[in-house]
Design a protein around this motif. Sequence first.
Motif, PDB file in Angstrom:
ATOM      1  N   HIS A  95       1.397   4.154 -12.324  1.00  0.00           N
ATOM      2  CA  HIS A  95       0.437   4.595 -11.310  1.00  0.00           C
ATOM      3  C   HIS A  95       0.875   5.945 -10.756  1.00  0.00           C
ATOM      4  O   HIS A  95       1.828   6.023  -9.974  1.00  0.00           O
ATOM      5  CB  HIS A  95       0.370   3.551 -10.192  1.00  0.00           C
ATOM      6  CG  HIS A  95      -0.691   3.816  -9.190  1.00  0.00           C
ATOM      7  ND1 HIS A  95      -0.421   4.009  -7.859  1.00  0.00           N
ATOM      8  CD2 HIS A  95      -2.034   3.944  -9.326  1.00  0.00           C
ATOM      9  CE1 HIS A  95      -1.563   4.221  -7.217  1.00  0.00           C
ATOM     10  NE2 HIS A  95      -2.548   4.186  -8.084  1.00  0.00           N
ATOM     11  N   HIS A 124      -8.117   6.744  -4.470  1.00  0.00           N
ATOM     12  CA  HIS A 124      -6.943   7.041  -5.289  1.00  0.00           C
ATOM     13  C   HIS A 124      -6.767   8.550  -5.242  1.00  0.00           C
ATOM     14  O   HIS A 124      -7.656   9.291  -5.631  1.00  0.00           O
ATOM     15  CB  HIS A 124      -7.128   6.574  -6.737  1.00  0.00           C
ATOM     16  CG  HIS A 124      -6.044   7.075  -7.652  1.00  0.00           C
ATOM     17  ND1 HIS A 124      -4.925   6.341  -7.956  1.00  0.00           N
ATOM     18  CD2 HIS A 124      -5.893   8.266  -8.288  1.00  0.00           C
ATOM     19  CE1 HIS A 124      -4.130   7.056  -8.755  1.00  0.00           C
ATOM     20  NE2 HIS A 124      -4.701   8.237  -8.967  1.00  0.00           N
ATOM     21  N   VAL A 173      -1.465   7.728  -5.122  1.00  0.00           N
ATOM     22  CA  VAL A 173      -1.404   6.756  -4.031  1.00  0.00           C
ATOM     23  C   VAL A 173      -2.804   6.185  -3.820  1.00  0.00           C
ATOM     24  O   VAL A 173      -3.805   6.860  -4.069  1.00  0.00           O
ATOM     25  CB  VAL A 173      -0.899   7.393  -2.711  1.00  0.00           C
ATOM     26  CG1 VAL A 173       0.576   7.731  -2.805  1.00  0.00           C
ATOM     27  CG2 VAL A 173      -1.704   8.632  -2.346  1.00  0.00           C
ATOM     28  N   ASP A 174      -2.858   4.928  -3.387  1.00  0.00           N
ATOM     29  CA  ASP A 174      -4.128   4.291  -3.043  1.00  0.00           C
ATOM     30  C   ASP A 174      -4.168   4.085  -1.539  1.00  0.00           C
ATOM     31  O   ASP A 174      -3.224   3.541  -0.953  1.00  0.00           O
ATOM     32  CB  ASP A 174      -4.262   2.937  -3.746  1.00  0.00           C
ATOM     33  CG  ASP A 174      -4.328   3.084  -5.256  1.00  0.00           C
ATOM     34  OD1 ASP A 174      -4.964   4.038  -5.728  1.00  0.00           O
ATOM     35  OD2 ASP A 174      -3.732   2.244  -5.955  1.00  0.00           O
TER      36      ASP A 174
HETATM   37 ZN   LIG Z   1      -4.619   4.299  -7.656  1.00  0.00          ZN
END
Ligand SMILES: [Zn+2]
Length: 285
Positions: free
Chosen positions: A171, A253, A174-175
């Motif tokens: 990933h 995101h 950042v979410d």
């Molecule tokens: Zn994400």
Amino acid sequence: MIRHGGFLGLLLLFAASVVLAADLPFDLQGHAIQGGLLRGQAAPGARVWVAGAPVKVAPDGAFLIGFSRTAPSSVLIEVAAPAAPRAAHILTVGQRDYKVETIDGLPDSQVSPGPVALERIARESAAIKTARLRASDTPLFTGSFQWPLTGTLTGIYGSQRVLNGAPRSPHLGVDIAAPYGTPMLAPADAVVALVHDDMFFTGKTLILDHGHGLTSVYAHMSAIMVTEGQSVVAGQVIAAVGQSGRATGPHLHWGVHLAGVGLDPALLAGAMGASSLKETPGLSP
Ligand SMILES: [Zn+2]
């Protein structure tokens, strides 16, 4: 031989620190850590190499150095200012531990897209790659970066995802979860490099070009208020939170790339302020 090599290495490090003590002809600000970004300032007209490869330098001497998720623990930086000896510096790069997230029991269609979807994904990935590699000359990255919105951090940089037992791409962003429709701001000055209405994974997708190959990607939005080629300033409202594409709830995101290498936006933006922090990055000492 080994002892000799170790001694040489020490000597090199010592030499580097001596150069540093004598005041290097360039300044570096930021995080020398995996996923980090350094903003450098050398003399106007200087040339810069990182690990032997030339780096884009603005006429006023500004340049960027990014460290990938798996960057090695040291990197050689060389700067040649006009009419000055070439200065070399070995920079120590902090190493991180990353989370492993295991998700089982997902429908196969979500984990393994069919041939039609794969063709679409390839086309969309190519468009994203092209936008990321524009590397425009204007250094819009010299100001500070800010969070696009305040929310709950539900996904962090670097996590290794294992879906139905198969390792996926880490990933690289950042979410931030927030209510549907929450306005989102530009993190820094930029030119809008890509606006896409419906991508397979990322839904409504926006790429911002901060100059010299530094880009931001926003994904899963419900609305985008800017168009390709438009200039935006830090803090300007440019989009709204949604859950378009492959998303399980409304969130943003946010990814940051330098020359296609995924960096950690949280390192750029610092503390989020009034956010509720659910997770902290797994930093090794
Ligand atoms: Zn994400």
